[in-house]
Design a protein around this motif. Structure first.
Motif, PDB file in Angstrom:
ATOM      1  N   GLY A   1      -2.157   6.483 -17.714  1.00  0.00           N
ATOM      2  CA  GLY A   1      -0.906   6.027 -18.306  1.00  0.00           C
ATOM      3  C   GLY A   1      -0.512   4.625 -17.890  1.00  0.00           C
ATOM      4  O   GLY A   1       0.599   4.176 -18.183  1.00  0.00           O
ATOM      5  N   GLY A   2      -1.406   3.888 -17.198  1.00  0.00           N
ATOM      6  CA  GLY A   2      -1.053   2.543 -16.754  1.00  0.00           C
ATOM      7  C   GLY A   2      -1.973   2.101 -15.635  1.00  0.00           C
ATOM      8  O   GLY A   2      -3.058   2.670 -15.434  1.00  0.00           O
ATOM      9  N   ARG A   3      -1.551   1.063 -14.910  1.00  0.00           N
ATOM     10  CA  ARG A   3      -2.377   0.569 -13.814  1.00  0.00           C
ATOM     11  C   ARG A   3      -1.467  -0.004 -12.752  1.00  0.00           C
ATOM     12  O   ARG A   3      -0.307  -0.322 -13.012  1.00  0.00           O
ATOM     13  N   LEU A   4      -1.989  -0.108 -11.544  1.00  0.00           N
ATOM     14  CA  LEU A   4      -1.214  -0.824 -10.513  1.00  0.00           C
ATOM     15  C   LEU A   4      -2.133  -1.740  -9.741  1.00  0.00           C
ATOM     16  O   LEU A   4      -3.318  -1.460  -9.563  1.00  0.00           O
ATOM     17  N   ASP A   5      -1.554  -2.857  -9.288  1.00  0.00           N
ATOM     18  CA  ASP A   5      -2.266  -3.837  -8.475  1.00  0.00           C
ATOM     19  C   ASP A   5      -1.620  -3.911  -7.098  1.00  0.00           C
ATOM     20  O   ASP A   5      -0.385  -3.957  -6.988  1.00  0.00           O
ATOM     21  N   VAL A   6      -2.463  -3.946  -6.054  1.00  0.00           N
ATOM     22  CA  VAL A   6      -1.979  -4.275  -4.714  1.00  0.00           C
ATOM     23  C   VAL A   6      -2.267  -5.758  -4.518  1.00  0.00           C
ATOM     24  O   VAL A   6      -3.425  -6.164  -4.382  1.00  0.00           O
ATOM     25  N   VAL A   7      -1.204  -6.582  -4.562  1.00  0.00           N
ATOM     26  CA  VAL A   7      -1.346  -8.032  -4.428  1.00  0.00           C
ATOM     27  C   VAL A   7      -1.129  -8.393  -2.959  1.00  0.00           C
ATOM     28  O   VAL A   7      -0.130  -7.993  -2.351  1.00  0.00           O
ATOM     29  N   VAL A   8      -2.093  -9.134  -2.398  1.00  0.00           N
ATOM     30  CA  VAL A   8      -2.026  -9.526  -0.988  1.00  0.00           C
ATOM     31  C   VAL A   8      -1.881 -11.041  -0.939  1.00  0.00           C
ATOM     32  O   VAL A   8      -2.637 -11.758  -1.600  1.00  0.00           O
ATOM     33  N   ASP A   9      -0.899 -11.506  -0.171  1.00  0.00           N
ATOM     34  CA  ASP A   9      -0.656 -12.948  -0.049  1.00  0.00           C
ATOM     35  C   ASP A   9      -0.819 -13.352   1.415  1.00  0.00           C
ATOM     36  O   ASP A   9      -0.080 -12.874   2.282  1.00  0.00           O
ATOM     37  N   TYR A  10      -1.773 -14.221   1.683  1.00  0.00           N
ATOM     38  CA  TYR A  10      -2.081 -14.633   3.060  1.00  0.00           C
ATOM     39  C   TYR A  10      -1.237 -15.826   3.518  1.00  0.00           C
ATOM     40  O   TYR A  10      -1.238 -16.141   4.701  1.00  0.00           O
TER      41      TYR A  10
ATOM     42  N   VAL B   1       0.847  -1.199   0.000  1.00  0.00           N
ATOM     43  CA  VAL B   1       0.000   0.000   0.000  1.00  0.00           C
ATOM     44  C   VAL B   1       0.885   1.253   0.000  1.00  0.00           C
ATOM     45  O   VAL B   1       0.617   2.211  -0.730  1.00  0.00           O
ATOM     46  N   ALA B   2       1.939   1.222   0.786  1.00  0.00           N
ATOM     47  CA  ALA B   2       2.872   2.370   0.794  1.00  0.00           C
ATOM     48  C   ALA B   2       3.514   2.543  -0.582  1.00  0.00           C
ATOM     49  O   ALA B   2       3.630   3.673  -1.089  1.00  0.00           O
ATOM     50  N   ASP B   3       3.914   1.424  -1.199  1.00  0.00           N
ATOM     51  CA  ASP B   3       4.522   1.502  -2.539  1.00  0.00           C
ATOM     52  C   ASP B   3       3.510   2.018  -3.561  1.00  0.00           C
ATOM     53  O   ASP B   3       3.862   2.781  -4.469  1.00  0.00           O
ATOM     54  N   ALA B   4       2.251   1.586  -3.423  1.00  0.00           N
ATOM     55  CA  ALA B   4       1.215   2.049  -4.359  1.00  0.00           C
ATOM     56  C   ALA B   4       1.003   3.556  -4.209  1.00  0.00           C
ATOM     57  O   ALA B   4       0.924   4.290  -5.213  1.00  0.00           O
ATOM     58  N   ARG B   5       0.942   4.008  -2.981  1.00  0.00           N
ATOM     59  CA  ARG B   5       0.744   5.458  -2.758  1.00  0.00           C
ATOM     60  C   ARG B   5       1.911   6.257  -3.326  1.00  0.00           C
ATOM     61  O   ARG B   5       1.717   7.302  -3.949  1.00  0.00           O
ATOM     62  N   ALA B   6       3.111   5.739  -3.125  1.00  0.00           N
ATOM     63  CA  ALA B   6       4.286   6.451  -3.648  1.00  0.00           C
ATOM     64  C   ALA B   6       4.247   6.487  -5.173  1.00  0.00           C
ATOM     65  O   ALA B   6       4.551   7.517  -5.794  1.00  0.00           O
ATOM     66  N   ALA B   7       3.839   5.378  -5.790  1.00  0.00           N
ATOM     67  CA  ALA B   7       3.766   5.325  -7.257  1.00  0.00           C
ATOM     68  C   ALA B   7       2.705   6.292  -7.776  1.00  0.00           C
ATOM     69  O   ALA B   7       2.913   6.983  -8.785  1.00  0.00           O
ATOM     70  N   LEU B   8       1.571   6.355  -7.073  1.00  0.00           N
ATOM     71  CA  LEU B   8       0.503   7.277  -7.491  1.00  0.00           C
ATOM     72  C   LEU B   8       0.969   8.726  -7.359  1.00  0.00           C
ATOM     73  O   LEU B   8       0.763   9.545  -8.258  1.00  0.00           O
ATOM     74  N   GLU B   9       1.600   9.017  -6.207  1.00  0.00           N
ATOM     75  CA  GLU B   9       2.054  10.400  -5.973  1.00  0.00           C
ATOM     76  C   GLU B   9       3.137  10.809  -6.977  1.00  0.00           C
ATOM     77  O   GLU B   9       3.232  11.978  -7.355  1.00  0.00           O
ATOM     78  N   ALA B  10       3.919   9.842  -7.440  1.00  0.00           N
ATOM     79  CA  ALA B  10       4.959  10.140  -8.431  1.00  0.00           C
ATOM     80  C   ALA B  10       4.397  10.205  -9.851  1.00  0.00           C
ATOM     81  O   ALA B  10       5.150  10.430 -10.803  1.00  0.00           O
ATOM     82  N   GLY B  11       3.081   9.941  -9.998  1.00  0.00           N
ATOM     83  CA  GLY B  11       2.466  10.025 -11.327  1.00  0.00           C
ATOM     84  C   GLY B  11       2.820   8.869 -12.234  1.00  0.00           C
ATOM     85  O   GLY B  11       2.705   8.975 -13.456  1.00  0.00           O
ATOM     86  N   ARG B  12       3.222   7.731 -11.633  1.00  0.00           N
ATOM     87  CA  ARG B  12       3.686   6.599 -12.455  1.00  0.00           C
ATOM     88  C   ARG B  12       2.622   6.081 -13.410  1.00  0.00           C
ATOM     89  O   ARG B  12       2.952   5.561 -14.476  1.00  0.00           O
ATOM     90  N   ILE B  13       1.328   6.160 -13.019  1.00  0.00           N
ATOM     91  CA  ILE B  13       0.270   5.657 -13.923  1.00  0.00           C
ATOM     92  C   ILE B  13      -0.598   6.807 -14.436  1.00  0.00           C
ATOM     93  O   ILE B  13      -1.720   6.596 -14.894  1.00  0.00           O
ATOM     94  N   GLY B  14      -0.074   7.995 -14.351  1.00  0.00           N
ATOM     95  CA  GLY B  14      -0.799   9.151 -14.901  1.00  0.00           C
ATOM     96  C   GLY B  14      -1.948   9.581 -13.999  1.00  0.00           C
ATOM     97  O   GLY B  14      -1.912   9.393 -12.782  1.00  0.00           O
ATOM     98  N   GLU B  15      -2.991  10.096 -14.620  1.00  0.00           N
ATOM     99  CA  GLU B  15      -4.161  10.563 -13.852  1.00  0.00           C
ATOM    100  C   GLU B  15      -4.995   9.358 -13.426  1.00  0.00           C
ATOM    101  O   GLU B  15      -5.322   8.490 -14.249  1.00  0.00           O
ATOM    102  N   VAL B  16      -5.343   9.280 -12.145  1.00  0.00           N
ATOM    103  CA  VAL B  16      -6.151   8.156 -11.650  1.00  0.00           C
ATOM    104  C   VAL B  16      -7.602   8.345 -12.091  1.00  0.00           C
ATOM    105  O   VAL B  16      -8.211   9.391 -11.856  1.00  0.00           O
ATOM    106  N   LEU B  17      -8.143   7.303 -12.750  1.00  0.00           N
ATOM    107  CA  LEU B  17      -9.514   7.378 -13.274  1.00  0.00           C
ATOM    108  C   LEU B  17     -10.472   6.475 -12.515  1.00  0.00           C
ATOM    109  O   LEU B  17     -11.655   6.784 -12.384  1.00  0.00           O
ATOM    110  N   ALA B  18      -9.986   5.319 -12.058  1.00  0.00           N
ATOM    111  CA  ALA B  18     -10.893   4.360 -11.416  1.00  0.00           C
ATOM    112  C   ALA B  18     -10.132   3.454 -10.446  1.00  0.00           C
ATOM    113  O   ALA B  18      -8.930   3.217 -10.613  1.00  0.00           O
TER     114      ALA B  18
END
Ligand SMILES: NC(=O)c1ccc[n+]([C@@H]2O[C@H](COP(=O)([O-])OP(=O)(O)OC[C@H]3O[C@@H](n4cnc5c(N)ncnc54)[C@H](O)[C@@H]3O)[C@@H](O)[C@H]2O)c1
Length: 326
Positions: free
Chosen positions: A238-247, A127-144
């Protein structure tokens, strides 16, 4: 050292007693009305077993209470702990009513005691990595945004019957909905209103985010599924990201996809987050700082889930999240 009492020595209590507390110096008290469960946790942690918090406090010093009881008891145990001057870590869902949740937050503010919520997602590296990627604009403008929690509940998780029953603690919205709302709020910000349809075992939510981003969540505990799943996906211009959770294993992480390729960040097991949240709670107590997930965050997640429950009861109409504070 902080003298911790574990209240609720069932499935989750046993997991943290086995996997977290021994390395932190053990527990002072293992509390459960079922003496065999209290004894089992005591054996793992060097604690003394008791049937109630009051009984433990007559015998030993307790500074902090880790609450792992069924959902409808979270508020009563938390408020009892505060009345006796103890810090609290309480499981999700924070409470089962907003009035209880507000009373818990107010009690923490009034007493100055630490109130942390055992909500895992804010502690996951993915989740921290996802937030950092979003804040850095890695996948562009978040749409959904979307999240899916799909698994088959069974084994120790259903042995006492309250979780999937129709009682005050039951249903997937309370049990898993708060997790998914916490995750979506971390990725997409505040939720203004929610529409939901389904039943106690399977629910679909449409969330109206304050940002205007489209968001959905699907919860079911009636299907089989792999231990590692993409629980949340963020779709950007500009792309997508997945938060993969492994139990089960260490295959959790944040996967960032752009037309240039896929980057896999991190390698983690979901259950490591229990160690992180307990360490964070004890650190907040010893240094007088706020925990990563304070009571107010648990209240916000609960407000969305209770609005969703109201929507289900009203045939799926949008329900504003109370006080619009999410
Ligand atoms: N964050 C997570 O990943 C996660 C995972 C599983 C469960 N949980 C949460 O942990 C909590 C417990 O779930 P569980 O599956 O361990 O339930 P469980 O039924 O296995 O255990 C609950 C225990 O609480 C005991 N209990 C009941 N009333 C009590 C009281 N007044 N004082 C002390 N003990 C009391 C019961 O005897 C039982 O042993 C729930 O809030 C659940 O949502 C969180």
């Amino acid at each position: 050292m902080t003298q911790v009492a574990l209240v609720g020595c069932g499935a989750m209590g046993e997991i943290v007693a086995r996997s977290v507390y021994p390395a932190l110096g053990g527990l002072a008290a293992a509390i459960d009305p079922d003496p065999a469960r209290a004894a089992a946790v005591a054996g793992l942690t060097g604690a003394r077993p008791f049937r109630s918090l009051a009984e433990a406090q007559r015998e030993i010093q307790v500074d902090a209470v880790d609450v792992r009881v069924p959902h409808h008891l979270h508020a009563a145990v938390t408020l009892e702990a505060f009345r006796s001057g103890c810090h609290v870590l309480v499981e999700k869902p924070f409470a089962t009513t907003l009035s209880d949740a507000r009373a818990m937050v107010e009690a923490a503010e009034r007493t100055g005691l630490v109130l942390a919520v055992a909500e895992n997602y804010p502690h996951l590296r993915a989740v921290a990595d996802a937030r950092a990627a979003l804040e850095a604009g890695r996948i562009g403008e978040v749409l959904a945004l979307r999240s899916t929690r799909a698994y088959r509940v069974g084994g120790v998780w259903v042995r006492d019957g309250w979780r999937h029953g129709r009682g005050p603690s039951g249903g997937i919205l309370l049990d898993q909905g708060t997790h998914q709302v916490s995750l979506l709020r971390r990725l997409g910000g505040a939720v203004e209103a929610v529409s939901a349809t389904g039943n106690a075992d399977t629910v679909s939510l449409t969330l109206r985010m304050a940002s205007g981003v489209v968001a959905q969540s699907l919860l079911t505990w009636s299907v089989p599924g792999p231990a590692a799943q993409a629980e949340a996906t963020v779709l950007g211009s500009g792309g997508r990201l997945d938060v993969v959770v492994d139990y089960d294993n260490d295959e959790g992480g944040c996967h960032v996809w752009t037309p240039a390729g896929t980057e896999r960040l991190g390698k983690e097991n979901y259950y490591d987050s229990h160690r992180l949240m307990i360490e964070d709670w004890l650190g907040a107590i010893s240094t007088s700082r706020a925990p990563v997930v304070p009571g107010a965050e648990g209240l916000e997640d609960l407000a969305v889930v209770l609005a969703a429950a109201e929507s289900v009861a009203n045939g799926g109409a949008f329900v504003e999240v109370e006080a619009g504070r999410s």
